[in-house]
Design a protein around this motif. Structure first.
Motif, mmCIF file in Angstrom:
data_model
loop_
_atom_site.group_PDB
_atom_site.id
_atom_site.type_symbol
_atom_site.label_atom_id
_atom_site.label_comp_id
_atom_site.label_asym_id
_atom_site.label_seq_id
_atom_site.Cartn_x
_atom_site.Cartn_y
_atom_site.Cartn_z
ATOM 1 N N ALA A 176 54.762 -1.447 57.867
ATOM 2 C CA ALA A 176 54.531 -0.209 57.310
ATOM 3 C C ALA A 176 55.591 0.027 56.177
ATOM 4 O O ALA A 176 55.413 0.342 54.969
ATOM 5 C CB ALA A 176 54.022 0.873 57.896
ATOM 6 N N GLU A 177 56.782 -0.122 56.473
ATOM 7 C CA GLU A 177 57.891 0.279 55.677
ATOM 8 C C GLU A 177 57.902 -1.115 54.626
ATOM 9 O O GLU A 177 58.217 -0.457 53.383
ATOM 10 C CB GLU A 177 59.347 0.066 56.463
ATOM 11 C CG GLU A 177 59.580 1.166 57.372
ATOM 12 C CD GLU A 177 60.781 0.870 58.396
ATOM 13 O OE1 GLU A 177 61.613 0.042 57.655
ATOM 14 O OE2 GLU A 177 60.863 1.576 59.295
ATOM 15 N N GLU B 21 54.546 5.433 51.301
ATOM 16 C CA GLU B 21 55.530 4.821 50.842
ATOM 17 C C GLU B 21 56.828 4.889 51.464
ATOM 18 O O GLU B 21 57.696 4.290 51.415
ATOM 19 C CB GLU B 21 55.644 5.671 49.414
ATOM 20 C CG GLU B 21 54.662 5.348 48.318
ATOM 21 C CD GLU B 21 55.078 5.722 46.971
ATOM 22 O OE1 GLU B 21 55.986 6.419 46.728
ATOM 23 O OE2 GLU B 21 54.399 5.411 46.048
ATOM 24 N N ARG B 22 56.750 6.011 52.471
ATOM 25 C CA ARG B 22 58.221 6.101 53.336
ATOM 26 C C ARG B 22 57.920 5.162 54.393
ATOM 27 O O ARG B 22 59.007 5.119 55.355
ATOM 28 C CB ARG B 22 58.261 7.656 53.725
ATOM 29 C CG ARG B 22 58.608 8.414 52.764
ATOM 30 C CD ARG B 22 58.879 9.734 53.286
ATOM 31 N NE ARG B 22 57.738 10.605 54.030
ATOM 32 C CZ ARG B 22 56.955 10.997 53.390
ATOM 33 N NH1 ARG B 22 56.927 11.620 51.762
ATOM 34 N NH2 ARG B 22 55.980 11.733 54.019
ATOM 35 N N GLY B 23 56.878 4.810 54.663
ATOM 36 C CA GLY B 23 56.575 3.765 56.079
ATOM 37 C C GLY B 23 56.144 4.377 57.074
ATOM 38 O O GLY B 23 56.347 3.766 58.199
ATOM 39 N N ASN B 24 55.734 5.598 57.019
ATOM 40 C CA ASN B 24 55.207 6.395 58.194
ATOM 41 C C ASN B 24 53.881 6.026 58.348
ATOM 42 O O ASN B 24 53.074 6.501 59.521
ATOM 43 C CB ASN B 24 55.677 7.879 58.011
ATOM 44 C CG ASN B 24 56.972 8.229 57.944
ATOM 45 O OD1 ASN B 24 57.851 7.658 58.596
ATOM 46 N ND2 ASN B 24 57.247 9.124 57.062
ATOM 47 N N ASP C 171 42.983 -1.211 54.421
ATOM 48 C CA ASP C 171 42.571 -2.232 53.497
ATOM 49 C C ASP C 171 42.183 -1.744 52.058
ATOM 50 O O ASP C 171 42.371 -2.132 51.180
ATOM 51 C CB ASP C 171 41.656 -3.086 54.142
ATOM 52 C CG ASP C 171 42.216 -3.885 55.234
ATOM 53 O OD1 ASP C 171 43.385 -3.944 55.506
ATOM 54 O OD2 ASP C 171 41.403 -4.283 56.117
ATOM 55 N N ARG C 172 41.183 -0.572 52.361
ATOM 56 C CA ARG C 172 40.629 0.108 50.912
ATOM 57 C C ARG C 172 41.661 0.515 50.197
ATOM 58 O O ARG C 172 41.627 0.382 48.847
ATOM 59 C CB ARG C 172 39.706 0.831 51.428
ATOM 60 C CG ARG C 172 39.075 1.726 50.410
ATOM 61 C CD ARG C 172 38.008 2.673 50.750
ATOM 62 N NE ARG C 172 37.383 3.206 49.442
ATOM 63 C CZ ARG C 172 36.337 4.008 49.492
ATOM 64 N NH1 ARG C 172 35.755 4.146 50.481
ATOM 65 N NH2 ARG C 172 35.969 4.436 48.118
ATOM 66 N N MET C 173 42.632 1.262 50.530
ATOM 67 C CA MET C 173 43.940 1.729 49.973
ATOM 68 C C MET C 173 44.703 0.767 49.355
ATOM 69 O O MET C 173 45.078 0.841 47.945
ATOM 70 C CB MET C 173 44.734 2.568 50.852
ATOM 71 C CG MET C 173 45.757 3.145 49.904
ATOM 72 S SD MET C 173 46.932 4.096 51.012
ATOM 73 C CE MET C 173 46.367 5.855 50.641
ATOM 74 N N VAL C 174 44.938 -0.387 50.000
ATOM 75 C CA VAL C 174 45.807 -1.574 49.385
ATOM 76 C C VAL C 174 44.871 -2.087 48.251
ATOM 77 O O VAL C 174 45.448 -2.267 46.984
ATOM 78 C CB VAL C 174 45.980 -2.577 50.173
ATOM 79 C CG1 VAL C 174 46.450 -3.634 49.681
ATOM 80 C CG2 VAL C 174 46.909 -2.114 51.343
ATOM 81 N N ARG C 175 43.560 -2.255 48.241
ATOM 82 C CA ARG C 175 42.482 -2.843 47.156
ATOM 83 C C ARG C 175 42.629 -1.703 46.201
ATOM 84 O O ARG C 175 42.583 -2.020 45.116
ATOM 85 C CB ARG C 175 41.196 -2.950 47.982
ATOM 86 C CG ARG C 175 40.236 -3.592 46.760
ATOM 87 C CD ARG C 175 38.947 -3.782 47.510
ATOM 88 N NE ARG C 175 38.385 -2.510 47.465
ATOM 89 C CZ ARG C 175 37.784 -2.003 48.824
ATOM 90 N NH1 ARG C 175 37.989 -2.592 49.674
ATOM 91 N NH2 ARG C 175 37.159 -0.808 48.826
ATOM 92 N N ASP C 176 42.378 -0.512 46.367
ATOM 93 C CA ASP C 176 42.404 0.412 45.393
ATOM 94 C C ASP C 176 43.799 0.524 44.444
ATOM 95 O O ASP C 176 43.765 0.734 43.408
ATOM 96 C CB ASP C 176 41.999 1.924 45.751
ATOM 97 C CG ASP C 176 40.461 1.929 46.263
ATOM 98 O OD1 ASP C 176 39.771 0.922 46.004
ATOM 99 O OD2 ASP C 176 40.182 2.927 46.944
#
Length: 69
Positions: A3-4, A39-42, A47-52
């Motif tokens: 995540a980080e 963004e802080r890795g928390n 998958d949808r957010m990454v695609r968007d």
């Protein structure tokens, strides 16, 4: 740890493309706090957010995703 890495890459590309957290969050339809957590890795981005995010920043999924060793 994963995540980080995602968070650092998303933040770096967001800044490189000239977006504020507020601007990108609004475009994605998420709150600034959710994007900040990613963004802080928390928080692991969905998958949808990454695609968007990739689409919004005019990147390919391969460019945005962390490289596997």
């Amino acid at each position: 740890m994963e995540a980080e890495i995602w968070g650092r890459r998303i933040r770096a590309y967001r800044k490189l493309k000239g977006y504020t957290q507020e601007g990108l969050a609004k475009t994605l339809g998420v709150s600034v706090s959710v994007l900040g957590e990613v963004e802080r890795g928390n928080r692991m981005p969905s998958d949808r957010m990454v695609r968007d995010i990739a689409r919004t920043l005019n990147l390919t999924m391969e460019e945005l995703s962390p490289r596997k060793a």
